[in-house]
Every structure is written in C-alpha cells, then in structure tokens.
Scaffold this active site. Sequence first.
Site: not given
Length: 440
Positions: A28-29, A102, A178, A327, A354, A358, A400
């Site tokens: 994803k990143s 995000g 980020q 994550d 997040k 979480r 997740r």
Amino acid sequence: MVSGSNGSPRDLKAGGSLCGRVRVPGDKSISHRALLFGAIAEGTTTIDGLLPAEDPISTAACLRLMGTSISPIKSDQIVTVEGVGLDGLREPAGILDCGNSGTTMRLMLGLLAGRVGRHFVLSGDASLQKRPMNRVGHPLSLLGADVRGRDHGNLAPLAVQGQKLRGAVVGTPVASAQVKSAILLAALTADGPTSVIEPARSRDHSERMLKAFGADLEVGGEMGRHIMVRPGASLTGQHVIVPGDISSAAFWLVAGALVPGSKITVENVGLNPTRTGVLEVLEQMGASIEVLNRRDVAGEPVGDLRVSHGPLRPFDFGEELMPRLVDEVPILSVAACFCDGESRIRGAAELRVKETDRLAVMARQLKLMGADIDEHSDGLTIRGGQSLRGTELDSETDHRVAMSLAIAGLMAEGDSRITRSEAAAVSYPTFWDDLDRLRC
Ligand code: S3P
C-alpha cells in the site's frame, strides 16, 4: 469508502488448517508513492503490481481531479500515469476526497503546499476526519505552508493555499513516514535545501523511490534519520514494480504459525528492513518462518515466506520496534491470545490515531471472545493460552481489525460472525477469497 453501520456481516467457520501458496496484493505504501511521484514526474510512469484497493484508488482519484491522466486501476493490470511535471497539478474544481486513507491526505498536503496561487480542499470519511493532521501541518508551516482546518488546523476538511516555500531544517515529533514524506514532497519545490530529522527511522519507501525518479536526496545521520532534499532536479517517469505488502502477508504468517496443521507460502513479499519488525517478533515467539528466493526488485528487497504451525512463546516489545511493525500490532495481539503466558506491547500510543483506536478496538473485540487483556495508554498486556469462543465481532470499520479478527475466529471454539467485514477492501480486497482458498 468504508460504510458505517450498514456493513455486510460475514460468517466465519472456526477450525481447519490453512495450506498452500498465496500472493498478497501490492504494498500500500509503495502504491501511493508510485502514483504521487508518477503524477509530478516528466513523462510516463508504469506501475506493475499496484494495489487495486480503496486507499490507492483514493490517491488516484485526487490526482485525476488535478489533471493527471491515470489508467484504470484493476488487478493484474499495469497502471500508467502521465506525469504533469513538478508544478503541473491544476487547481481542482471540487473537494479532494481522500476516503479512509491517511497516507493520501498527509502526502497530498505536502505535495500541494507549494503550488503557488492554487487552492485545495481535502476531506475524507468519518474515520479520516478524526485523525490528527497538525503533525503534518505544523512542520509544513516551517517551510511557509498555509494549511487550515477545524480544531486549529488539526482536522479535515482542510484547506491548502499554495505558497512559495522556503527550505528549512525540520525535526519531526513522531517517527512517521507519512509526516516525513509530506515534508520531502514539499521540499522538492522550496527555494533551498530542506532537512528532515526523525526521532527514529520510519519506513523509507519515499527516499528510495524519489531517488529512483531523479530527486536530489541524501540519507544520513545515525540509522538514516536525517534526510536532505535539494530542490531543482526534475523527476522522470519510471517503471515501478510493487512487491506484495508485508502488512497483508502478516495475517497469513500469524495464521500459519497459530493454526494447527497449517503450512503456507506467501509469495513475493516486500522485505524492506524498515518494515520487517513482525518477522523479528515472530522469531522471538519461536515461529517457523523461512525466507526463500531472496531478491531485489526495482530497489526493494523481496522474498517468499514459508510458515508452518508450531508451538509459540509470548513476546514483549516496545517503542524501539514500533515504527517497523506499527500496522502489525492488531494481528500480533491476536497471536498473543493463543500462546501460553503474558505478552506485552509497549510504546504503541500511535495505534490510537490510526483508522480506529486500534488498542481499544482490539482489546474490546478480543474480550468479547473471552480474551484476558489489560489496556494501557500506550499498549496492551495479553495473558494468552486459554481458549477463546467464537461470537459476534465487529471490525468497527477498520481493515486491519477485520482481518485480525478473522484469524482469531479461525482459532476460536465455535463459529463467529464479523460485521463490517468489507473494511478489508481498504488494503486487501481479495482477503476473504484468499482465506476460503487456503482452507485445506
Ligand atoms: C504509512 C505509514 C504508517 C502506516 C500507514 C502507511 C505510509 O503511518 O501506519 O499504514 O505509507 O507512509 P505513520 O507514518 O503515521 O506511522
């Protein structure tokens, strides 16, 4: 976008083993970055293995609204981005909708801060509108950026008025890729060099990919915590190959280690050392994981991971490992429930900001199954080893969490039902199909 209260429940059968091979979707990143950097490069970027999931689709939609042509994002298709150059993004007529992502919103703030004279409004879903954006807005303001929003600029919807930026030395308060990446993107169009200094090294995909696109960027300092960008170099379109996401592979690694009789090979997994903390924790637990076919693909280390079931020990980790497995904390909290003894997760306060909180959500959901968990401000203590019971569970809209609860459900006594299971599509749209396919 992840739906609120009307999500689709999914029945999950407990028991059985998991066997075979699985190829998790693209990282994803890396997918976000390939789209963003491709958009501001000169010429065409082609992306092989781009994650065809809701989050990168949000990034692509925002870039299209600013005049970038991007081919449709479908699984197993190369995606083409026609770059508009460093200053080519147009002022959009509408709001940039970052969905649940995000990474889209934070990197976009850095990308847009220096577009002189142009105005941008960014928003997202209910979860994203609660996430802190000052961590990007404040450091960007040191370069002269003008970012405004609700709660003193902290919450979306956010407005960016493009400014001429100046180079600066910026220390970031949290080890966040980020935040770092937003500053690096802004620095590309500043009037002098910019240095970013992180408290601990976060994932370095931006540094690797920006260099490959031709940016003038140097990584130095202890453990690569200092990154310097000199503006002026134009970026050139590249062919990017996206490896499988280790954060998605982590569900199968934990499932393979936990579920009796399981043996799984996860193919083509990105093994960037800034992301492999989960492998270290699984090793600490005594899990049997082999790395096969280690190779380098387009500037990122990649391998196949073979995991098989075996006895596991509890773990204890803290802040020192957090940026490298941030994550994977939800799925590791599941792993802890099923090994005898007390596991500790410390230094994990970031988990509270997040897609959901979480720490709270995992503690709440696993307790519904009978887990013995204490929640702390910055972590969890989990006393594992007793059996958990299948029950009605809820992803609380977090991708997740949905996938972590699925693995907990496999190990429970009695079947479960997971509401808002469709959240998985944010990062792993074929997760439920892969789970069905791996059952043996
Ligand atoms: C990401 C960085 C991490 C991670 C997120 C993706 C990125 O967030 O949790 O899923 O692509 O840069 P932080 O940078 O806030 O730790």
